[in-house]
Design a protein around this motif. Structure first.
Motif, PDB file in Angstrom:
ATOM      1  N   PHE A  26       0.845  -1.185   0.000  1.00  0.00           N
ATOM      2  CA  PHE A  26       0.000   0.000   0.000  1.00  0.00           C
ATOM      3  C   PHE A  26       0.883   1.238   0.000  1.00  0.00           C
ATOM      4  CE2 PHE A  26       0.617  -1.005   4.471  1.00  0.00           C
ATOM      5  CZ  PHE A  26       0.901   0.219   5.055  1.00  0.00           C
ATOM      6  N   ALA A  27       0.264   2.395  -0.263  1.00  0.00           N
ATOM      7  CA  ALA A  27       0.974   3.674  -0.268  1.00  0.00           C
ATOM      8  C   ALA A  27       0.345   4.586   0.776  1.00  0.00           C
ATOM      9  CB  ALA A  27       0.895   4.314  -1.644  1.00  0.00           C
ATOM     10  N   GLU A  28       1.182   5.403   1.425  1.00  0.00           N
ATOM     11  CA  GLU A  28       0.704   6.270   2.503  1.00  0.00           C
ATOM     12  C   GLU A  28       1.498   7.580   2.509  1.00  0.00           C
ATOM     13  OE1 GLU A  28      -0.152   5.868   7.248  1.00  0.00           O
ATOM     14  OE2 GLU A  28       1.573   4.785   6.468  1.00  0.00           O
ATOM     15  N   THR A  29       0.807   8.666   2.829  1.00  0.00           N
ATOM     16  CA  THR A  29       1.452   9.959   3.032  1.00  0.00           C
ATOM     17  C   THR A  29       1.110  10.456   4.426  1.00  0.00           C
ATOM     18  OG1 THR A  29       1.358  10.559   0.693  1.00  0.00           O
ATOM     19  CG2 THR A  29       1.581  12.364   2.257  1.00  0.00           C
ATOM     20  N   MET A  30       2.127  10.892   5.158  1.00  0.00           N
ATOM     21  CA  MET A  30       1.957  11.517   6.466  1.00  0.00           C
ATOM     22  C   MET A  30       2.626  12.887   6.368  1.00  0.00           C
ATOM     23  SD  MET A  30       0.408   9.149   8.321  1.00  0.00           S
ATOM     24  CE  MET A  30       0.533   9.805   9.968  1.00  0.00           C
ATOM     25  N   ALA A  31       1.960  13.929   6.890  1.00  0.00           N
ATOM     26  CA  ALA A  31       2.500  15.285   6.767  1.00  0.00           C
ATOM     27  C   ALA A  31       2.120  16.116   7.980  1.00  0.00           C
ATOM     28  CB  ALA A  31       1.966  15.949   5.496  1.00  0.00           C
ATOM     29  N   GLY A  32       2.939  17.126   8.272  1.00  0.00           N
ATOM     30  CA  GLY A  32       2.622  18.021   9.371  1.00  0.00           C
ATOM     31  C   GLY A  32       3.723  19.033   9.606  1.00  0.00           C
ATOM     32  N   THR A  33       3.552  19.779  10.680  1.00  0.00           N
ATOM     33  CA  THR A  33       4.533  20.778  11.076  1.00  0.00           C
ATOM     34  C   THR A  33       5.140  20.367  12.402  1.00  0.00           C
ATOM     35  OG1 THR A  33       3.296  22.512   9.947  1.00  0.00           O
ATOM     36  CG2 THR A  33       4.898  23.219  11.583  1.00  0.00           C
ATOM     37  N   LEU A  34       6.453  20.191  12.405  1.00  0.00           N
ATOM     38  CA  LEU A  34       7.185  19.873  13.622  1.00  0.00           C
ATOM     39  C   LEU A  34       7.784  21.172  14.155  1.00  0.00           C
ATOM     40  CD1 LEU A  34       9.079  16.643  12.483  1.00  0.00           C
ATOM     41  CD2 LEU A  34       6.725  16.893  13.287  1.00  0.00           C
ATOM     42  N   HIS A  35       8.243  21.162  15.398  1.00  0.00           N
ATOM     43  CA  HIS A  35       8.864  22.343  15.999  1.00  0.00           C
ATOM     44  C   HIS A  35      10.204  21.962  16.609  1.00  0.00           C
ATOM     45  CE1 HIS A  35       4.646  23.516  15.652  1.00  0.00           C
ATOM     46  NE2 HIS A  35       5.138  24.736  15.506  1.00  0.00           N
ATOM     47  N   ASP A  36      11.203  22.830  16.389  1.00  0.00           N
ATOM     48  CA  ASP A  36      12.518  22.588  16.973  1.00  0.00           C
ATOM     49  C   ASP A  36      12.504  23.032  18.434  1.00  0.00           C
ATOM     50  OD1 ASP A  36      12.890  25.383  17.050  1.00  0.00           O
ATOM     51  OD2 ASP A  36      14.275  25.389  15.354  1.00  0.00           O
TER      52      ASP A  36
ATOM     53  N   GLN B 115      10.578  26.901  16.577  1.00  0.00           N
ATOM     54  CA  GLN B 115      10.469  27.239  15.157  1.00  0.00           C
ATOM     55  C   GLN B 115       9.803  26.099  14.388  1.00  0.00           C
ATOM     56  OE1 GLN B 115      11.262  30.255  13.738  1.00  0.00           O
ATOM     57  NE2 GLN B 115      11.384  30.767  15.908  1.00  0.00           N
ATOM     58  N   PRO B 116       8.831  26.425  13.524  1.00  0.00           N
ATOM     59  CA  PRO B 116       8.125  25.391  12.766  1.00  0.00           C
ATOM     60  C   PRO B 116       8.946  24.863  11.591  1.00  0.00           C
ATOM     61  CG  PRO B 116       7.287  27.549  12.169  1.00  0.00           C
ATOM     62  CD  PRO B 116       8.291  27.769  13.275  1.00  0.00           C
ATOM     63  N   LEU B 117       8.711  23.597  11.262  1.00  0.00           N
ATOM     64  CA  LEU B 117       9.375  22.946  10.148  1.00  0.00           C
ATOM     65  C   LEU B 117       8.366  21.994   9.505  1.00  0.00           C
ATOM     66  CD1 LEU B 117      12.041  22.462   8.612  1.00  0.00           C
ATOM     67  CD2 LEU B 117      12.559  20.691  10.308  1.00  0.00           C
ATOM     68  N   THR B 118       8.056  22.221   8.244  1.00  0.00           N
ATOM     69  CA  THR B 118       7.111  21.374   7.521  1.00  0.00           C
ATOM     70  C   THR B 118       7.813  20.080   7.112  1.00  0.00           C
ATOM     71  OG1 THR B 118       5.964  23.309   6.674  1.00  0.00           O
ATOM     72  CG2 THR B 118       5.576  21.238   5.536  1.00  0.00           C
TER      73      THR B 118
ATOM     74  N   LEU C  27       0.568  10.504  13.924  1.00  0.00           N
ATOM     75  CA  LEU C  27       1.849   9.855  14.183  1.00  0.00           C
ATOM     76  C   LEU C  27       2.769  10.820  14.919  1.00  0.00           C
ATOM     77  CD1 LEU C  27       3.885   7.517  13.751  1.00  0.00           C
ATOM     78  CD2 LEU C  27       4.434   8.559  11.536  1.00  0.00           C
ATOM     79  N   PRO C  28       2.910  10.672  16.244  1.00  0.00           N
ATOM     80  CA  PRO C  28       3.889  11.489  16.976  1.00  0.00           C
ATOM     81  C   PRO C  28       5.297  11.080  16.528  1.00  0.00           C
ATOM     82  CG  PRO C  28       2.320  10.466  18.483  1.00  0.00           C
ATOM     83  CD  PRO C  28       2.147   9.813  17.144  1.00  0.00           C
ATOM     84  N   VAL C  29       6.113  12.065  16.151  1.00  0.00           N
ATOM     85  CA  VAL C  29       7.441  11.750  15.619  1.00  0.00           C
ATOM     86  C   VAL C  29       8.511  12.657  16.208  1.00  0.00           C
ATOM     87  CG1 VAL C  29       6.560  10.930  13.402  1.00  0.00           C
ATOM     88  CG2 VAL C  29       7.294  13.310  13.635  1.00  0.00           C
ATOM     89  N   GLU C  30       9.735  12.181  16.043  1.00  0.00           N
ATOM     90  CA  GLU C  30      10.918  12.990  16.303  1.00  0.00           C
ATOM     91  C   GLU C  30      11.748  12.960  15.028  1.00  0.00           C
ATOM     92  OE1 GLU C  30      14.073  13.794  19.833  1.00  0.00           O
ATOM     93  OE2 GLU C  30      13.526  11.698  19.501  1.00  0.00           O
ATOM     94  N   LEU C  31      12.243  14.130  14.635  1.00  0.00           N
ATOM     95  CA  LEU C  31      13.133  14.256  13.494  1.00  0.00           C
ATOM     96  C   LEU C  31      14.554  14.318  14.022  1.00  0.00           C
ATOM     97  CD1 LEU C  31      13.682  14.842  10.451  1.00  0.00           C
ATOM     98  CD2 LEU C  31      13.409  17.274  11.022  1.00  0.00           C
ATOM     99  N   LEU C  32      15.393  13.402  13.544  1.00  0.00           N
ATOM    100  CA  LEU C  32      16.778  13.326  13.985  1.00  0.00           C
ATOM    101  C   LEU C  32      17.707  13.597  12.811  1.00  0.00           C
ATOM    102  CD1 LEU C  32      16.353  10.015  15.982  1.00  0.00           C
ATOM    103  CD2 LEU C  32      16.466  12.310  16.941  1.00  0.00           C
TER     104      LEU C  32
ATOM    105  N   LEU D 236      16.318  17.162  16.061  1.00  0.00           N
ATOM    106  CA  LEU D 236      16.133  18.424  15.352  1.00  0.00           C
ATOM    107  C   LEU D 236      14.765  19.046  15.611  1.00  0.00           C
ATOM    108  CD1 LEU D 236      17.633  17.420  11.882  1.00  0.00           C
ATOM    109  CD2 LEU D 236      18.782  18.624  13.775  1.00  0.00           C
ATOM    110  N   ALA D 237      13.730  18.209  15.689  1.00  0.00           N
ATOM    111  CA  ALA D 237      12.371  18.716  15.880  1.00  0.00           C
ATOM    112  C   ALA D 237      11.466  17.558  16.284  1.00  0.00           C
ATOM    113  CB  ALA D 237      11.863  19.364  14.596  1.00  0.00           C
ATOM    114  N   ARG D 238      10.297  17.918  16.809  1.00  0.00           N
ATOM    115  CA  ARG D 238       9.303  16.900  17.144  1.00  0.00           C
ATOM    116  C   ARG D 238       7.914  17.470  16.977  1.00  0.00           C
ATOM    117  NH1 ARG D 238       9.893  14.362  22.578  1.00  0.00           N
ATOM    118  NH2 ARG D 238      11.986  14.068  21.835  1.00  0.00           N
TER     119      ARG D 238
END
Length: 127
Positions: free
Chosen positions: A5-15, A19-22, A93-98, A105-107
């Motif tokens: 299957f195919a899936e897209t997840m999107a949102g704005t994380l904050h450092d 500061q917001p990061l798309t 989906l709660p995430v952390e960007l590393l 970097l952001a969550r």
């Protein structure tokens, strides 16, 4: 039977400074068996886009995502499934960007857009 299957997840994380990061990822998932799926697609962080690969692990009460961009950036997150909030728990989906060195970097939260539901459902195929 393994699925694709195919899936897209999107949102704005904050450092750490707020500061917001798309951020978004669009992946094709291919079942490997025993609740393990391989992911491949595109990761977007801000204005940068890169190929990505990863895994989705289906557990009894959660879905564990690890999506790594070709530049080493990692999205790590886990959906905790809830019978009290099935729609929210399956689409958030709660995430952390590393960074490539593992530096946080952001969550924040990425979300599945329900407008994509028909395309998502039509993407399901036996592997």
């Amino acid at each position: 039977m393994a699925l694709r299957f195919a899936e897209t997840m999107a949102g704005t994380l904050h450092d750490a400074g707020g500061q917001p990061l798309t951020v978004s990822f669009t992946v094709a998932a291919a079942g490997e068996g025993r609740g393990y799926l391989r992911l491949a697609g595109t990761l977007r962080v801000g204005a940068q886009s890169t190929r990505c690969e990863g895994v989705l692990v289906v557990r009894p009460r959660s879905l564990l995502y690890r999506v790594r961009g070709a530049d080493g950036t990692l999205i790590a997150g886990e959906k905790t499934l809830s019978l009290r909030r099935p729609l929210a728990s399956m689409t958030t989906l709660p995430v952390e960007l590393l960074g490539s060195e593992g530096t946080p970097l952001a969550r924040g939260n990425l979300r599945f857009d329900l407008h994509d539901l028909p395309t998502f459902l039509l993407s399901f195929r036996p592997r």
